[in-house]
Design an enzyme around this catalytic site. Structure first.
Site, PDB file in Angstrom:
ATOM      1  N   GLY A  27      33.957   3.500 -10.874  1.00  0.00           N
ATOM      2  CA  GLY A  27      34.552   2.846 -12.031  1.00  0.00           C
ATOM      3  C   GLY A  27      36.051   2.735 -11.904  1.00  0.00           C
ATOM      4  O   GLY A  27      36.595   2.622 -10.800  1.00  0.00           O
ATOM      5  N   HIS A 109      39.759  14.699 -14.872  1.00  0.00           N
ATOM      6  CA  HIS A 109      39.871  15.171 -16.257  1.00  0.00           C
ATOM      7  C   HIS A 109      39.125  16.496 -16.332  1.00  0.00           C
ATOM      8  O   HIS A 109      38.076  16.663 -15.711  1.00  0.00           O
ATOM      9  CB  HIS A 109      39.257  14.144 -17.217  1.00  0.00           C
ATOM     10  N   ASP A 192      45.174  15.996 -23.489  1.00  0.00           N
ATOM     11  CA  ASP A 192      44.610  14.660 -23.328  1.00  0.00           C
ATOM     12  C   ASP A 192      43.774  14.282 -24.550  1.00  0.00           C
ATOM     13  O   ASP A 192      43.931  13.193 -25.114  1.00  0.00           O
ATOM     14  CB  ASP A 192      43.748  14.607 -22.066  1.00  0.00           C
TER      15      ASP A 192
END
Length: 348
Positions: A27, A109, A192
């Site tokens: 992606g 992440h 985040d």
């Protein structure tokens, strides 16, 4: 103490040479990391499930495409570039059974690691390299000979070389051309999520819609409300992005600046900060993560209902009409059910 900024002089590509790097998923971030690493001379394979539409795309770009399990077996460093909600199933089915001592697992992440949605073996390195920009920017900046700043973090350092691997990866994707900052999985994940929920996405969209509604309910044309509460927001954000808040204030009229400094604190006041602090706690203690993973596991019924209601807001119809008059804005048609890759995250 100011954070150290790592650049090319601190980040050698050597730790990745003669190694096989697997990118699981193709992606936004996955394709950018893969292409940049390939152009940096690294051996990169792509791991995808059998029916993935990305297989042909990756093959046309010159990559060897493998089933996810086979890619994990073949690789020394495995980058898990799938959405947070998908990671647990992919990890349990294809990644965990094929991890071996000495391998490195890499994330962009920290959600899955920090909130423990996966069980990590103790004999591998676990690291994070998180560019602070979307995949297409990571790629375009690299092609232009530049880079997007990135964060690195070390969760497990069994080999004693985890940081060197993270810095090498950051160099391979071009991040060390700009600057690399060290953090922790916890700090990256919490900040985040907080930024997305309270400022960048949740805060900004709620503020824009509220302003639009106040003007329309007071009898002003929706087109005027759209221009003032959404369209011109980009101008202000661009100015802040380029020169900070002070730079933005230097560039606007004194009338706008006076309204900024005197009215802004009345709207975003202590009560808003208090609710932001409460949401920060909900992120830190895992309440949000549990809520989101449970919602996804239950089929996202509530989430999809909210999506549908939000898409029907009058600001969307007004915006679609006005954007059609703006030739410089690329028109985008959203596909039903389509999901976008995260910015920060991750994300972002």
């Amino acid at each position: 103490m100011a954070a150290k900024i790592y650049t090319n002089k601190d980040a050698s590509i050597v730790p990745l040479k003669k190694k096989t790097l697997a990118v699981i998923g193709f992606g936004s971030q996955g394709h950018a990391h893969a292409l940049n690493l390939k152009d940096s001379g690294m051996k990169v394979v792509i791991g995808l499930y059998k029916k993935s539409k990305s297989r042909e795309v990756a093959k046309k770009l010159g990559f060897e495409v493998m089933d996810t399990a086979d890619a994990v077996k073949a690789a020394d460093v495995i980058f898990v570039a799938t959405p947070d909600t998908v990671i647990p199933s992919v990890y349990q089915k294809d990644i965990a059974p094929n991890l071996a001592k000495g391998k490195t697992l890499l994330f962009s992440h920290g959600f899955a690691v920090h909130f423990k949605t996966i069980d990590l073996p103790e004999d591998i390195d676990v690291i994070l390299v998180a560019p602070k920009g979307p995949g297409h920017t990571v790629r375009s900046q690299f092609v232009d000979g530049k880079g997007v700043p990135a964060l690195i973090a070390i969760h497990q350092d069994v080999s004693g070389k985890a940081k060197a691997t993270a810095l090498a990866w950051a160099r391979g994707i071009g991040a060390s051309r700009a600057g690399v900052f060290e953090t922790s999985f916890r700090e990256e994940t919490v900040t985040d999520l907080f930024g997305e929920q309270c400022v960048l996405c949740g805060g900004a969209t709620a503020l824009v819609k509220a302003g639009f509604e106040v003007l329309v309910e007071a009898g002003y044309q929706p087109e005027m409300a759209y221009f003032e509460c959404l369209h011109e927001l980009k101008l202000i954000v661009d100015l802040m992005n380029e020169a900070g808040i002070a730079g933005m204030r230097f560039s606007i009229s004194e009338t706008a600046e006076y309204g900024d400094v005197t009215v802004g604190p009345k709207i975003i006041n202590a009560s808003v900060k208090k609710r932001m602090a409460a949401q920060l706690k909900a992120i830190e203690n895992g309440k949000f993560a549990k809520e989101w993973t449970a919602e996804y596991a239950a089929g996202s019924k509530n989430f999809n209902a909210i999506r549908k209601a939000e898409a029907a807001h009058p600001i969307e119809k007004t915006g679609q009409k006005l954007r059609s008059t703006m030739s410089w804005i690329k028109q985008k048609k959203l596909k039903k059910g389509a999901s976008q890759a995260s910015y920060t995250s991750s994300s972002k």
